[in-house]
Motif scaffolding. Structure first.
Motif, PDB file in Angstrom:
ATOM      1  N   ARG A  91       6.987   7.894   3.022  1.00 60.85           N
ATOM      2  CA  ARG A  91       6.409   7.355   2.067  1.00 60.85           C
ATOM      3  C   ARG A  91       5.388   8.683   1.733  1.00 60.85           C
ATOM      4  NH1 ARG A  91       5.884   2.803  -0.449  1.00 60.85           N
ATOM      5  NH2 ARG A  91       6.826   1.061   0.355  1.00 60.85           N
ATOM      6  N   TYR A  92       5.872   9.020   0.440  1.00 57.58           N
ATOM      7  CA  TYR A  92       4.801  10.324  -0.265  1.00 57.58           C
ATOM      8  C   TYR A  92       4.381  10.054  -1.542  1.00 57.58           C
ATOM      9  CZ  TYR A  92       7.652  12.820   3.270  1.00 57.58           C
ATOM     10  OH  TYR A  92       8.529  13.145   4.651  1.00 57.58           O
ATOM     11  N   LEU A  93       3.692  10.777  -2.195  1.00 61.54           N
ATOM     12  CA  LEU A  93       3.069  10.524  -3.557  1.00 61.54           C
ATOM     13  C   LEU A  93       4.158  10.073  -4.444  1.00 61.54           C
ATOM     14  CD1 LEU A  93       0.705  10.431  -5.523  1.00 61.54           C
ATOM     15  CD2 LEU A  93       1.218  12.922  -6.005  1.00 61.54           C
ATOM     16  N   ASN A  94       4.065   8.772  -4.861  1.00 63.14           N
ATOM     17  CA  ASN A  94       5.190   8.341  -5.676  1.00 63.14           C
ATOM     18  C   ASN A  94       5.432   8.953  -7.053  1.00 63.14           C
ATOM     19  OD1 ASN A  94       6.593   6.292  -7.736  1.00 63.14           O
ATOM     20  ND2 ASN A  94       7.011   5.344  -5.667  1.00 63.14           N
ATOM     21  N   ALA A  95       6.504   9.150  -7.475  1.00 63.44           N
ATOM     22  CA  ALA A  95       6.733   9.919  -8.695  1.00 63.44           C
ATOM     23  C   ALA A  95       6.055   9.201 -10.095  1.00 63.44           C
ATOM     24  CB  ALA A  95       8.188  10.023  -9.184  1.00 63.44           C
ATOM     25  N   MET A  96       5.978   7.898 -10.062  1.00 60.91           N
ATOM     26  CA  MET A  96       5.206   7.124 -10.945  1.00 60.91           C
ATOM     27  C   MET A  96       3.938   6.998 -10.996  1.00 60.91           C
ATOM     28  SD  MET A  96       7.979   6.394 -12.745  1.00 60.91           S
ATOM     29  CE  MET A  96       7.385   5.261 -13.888  1.00 60.91           C
ATOM     30  N   SER A  97       3.346   7.696 -10.000  1.00 61.75           N
ATOM     31  CA  SER A  97       1.613   7.569  -9.764  1.00 61.75           C
ATOM     32  C   SER A  97       0.983   8.343 -10.753  1.00 61.75           C
ATOM     33  CB  SER A  97       1.335   8.204  -8.386  1.00 61.75           C
ATOM     34  OG  SER A  97       0.127   8.131  -8.374  1.00 61.75           O
ATOM     35  N   HIS A  98      -0.057   8.179 -11.189  1.00 59.69           N
ATOM     36  CA  HIS A  98      -0.945   8.793 -12.240  1.00 59.69           C
ATOM     37  C   HIS A  98      -1.581  10.218 -11.774  1.00 59.69           C
ATOM     38  CE1 HIS A  98      -4.109   9.164 -15.287  1.00 59.69           C
ATOM     39  NE2 HIS A  98      -2.872   9.132 -16.427  1.00 59.69           N
TER      40      HIS A  98
END
Length: 285
Positions: A91-98
């Protein structure tokens, strides 16, 4: 630690073939057998009462060290690949994250840089496939990931001294500024500031833990328990146990911290702390 290592190795009759240490993790190659290795470990642990080593031996020709999986090849040489613990979730920083697009791109680039740095030729392609699959599950566009991989590959094809030096890196900006990231607005502000030679970085306005209340009740500061012990060269120790000493609502740790950064003269501290403060700050015996 360097002196401890030198003395411990020099006072033992058999030597490791290789001894590599990073902070408190040590990788060694031992050519004298398992039983002798156990005796060497006991020797290391007998050198100082406060220094204790634990040991992990290779299994099936493999041994993890930091984030590298070292493996023994058939010809006796050592191979290396990226190591992940069994509990790793990909799990990494999600691409949909702001977050700003540059921050998301840096997630992809940093993982690829690690792959090219740590992996040998035999494991690089499998590591790239694993990252592509993991990043796709985290919402990243596969085309973007492959493009980043191509750029990182070109960078690592250059000599090591030329990989991190660009004309832009050598220039010193007029100023650096960190601003909250608000999609569509922060980018415009950054473009305006760039015209004035100001480098802009971004941080999050709100994080999940800011919106979720803490699961525990707040404990008053005066009820925090703690143990403070400072050894002295005379052989004695100065300690306070059971409850943090309170001085008009300020803890002992706060007082010592203030003194260490130079905000409180030693002469103004309470009598019961003066000796402790002198020792912690390096003025006492």
């Amino acid at each position: 630690m360097e002196r401890f290592e030198a003395e411990a190795i020099n006072t033992y009759d058999k030597k490791p073939k290789k001894w590599l240490r990073y902070v408190d993790d040590t990788f060694i190659i031992w050519p004298h057998g398992t039983e002798e290795l156990d005796r060497f470990l006991n020797h290391l642990n007998s050198r100082h009462q406060n220094i204790r080593f634990t040991m992990e031996k290779e299994r099936d020709g493999k041994l993890p060290f930091l984030d590298v999986m070292v493996r023994r090849k058939g010809d006796g040489s050592l191979g290396h690949a990226v190591y992940r613990k069994a509990t790793h979730t990909n799990r990494y920083l999600n691409a949909m994250s702001h977050h700003h697009p540059a921050q998301k791109a840096s997630v992809v680039s940093s993982l690829l840089h690690r792959a090219f740095t740590v992996s040998d030729a035999d494991s690089l392609e499998s590591e790239k496939r694993l990252l592509t699959t993991a990043l796709r599950k985290n919402g990243y566009n596969q085309k973007m990931v492959l493009k980043r991989a191509e750029n990182v590959a070109k960078l690592h094809a250059r000599p090591p001294m030329e990989r991190h030096t660009t004309e832009e890196d050598s220039m010193t900006p007029a100023a650096k500024l960190t601003i909250p990231y608000i999609a569509g607005t922060s980018e415009r502000i950054a473009r305006i500031l760039k015209k004035h030679d100001v480098v802009t970085r971004f941080n999050c306005v709100t994080k999940i833990h800011d919106a979720v209340p803490g699961p525990k009740d707040q404990i008053p500061q005066e009820l925090y328990e703690g143990v403070y012990q400072v050894p002295c060269s005379c052989g004695k120790s100065y300690a306070h146990v059971d409850c943090v000493l309170m001085l008009s609502g300020v803890t002992l740790l706060d007082v010592v911290g203030e003194i260490l950064v130079g905000n409180t003269p030693v002469r103004n501290t309470p009598r019961e702390l003066s000796r402790l403060v002198e020792i912690v700050s390096g003025d006492g015996g």
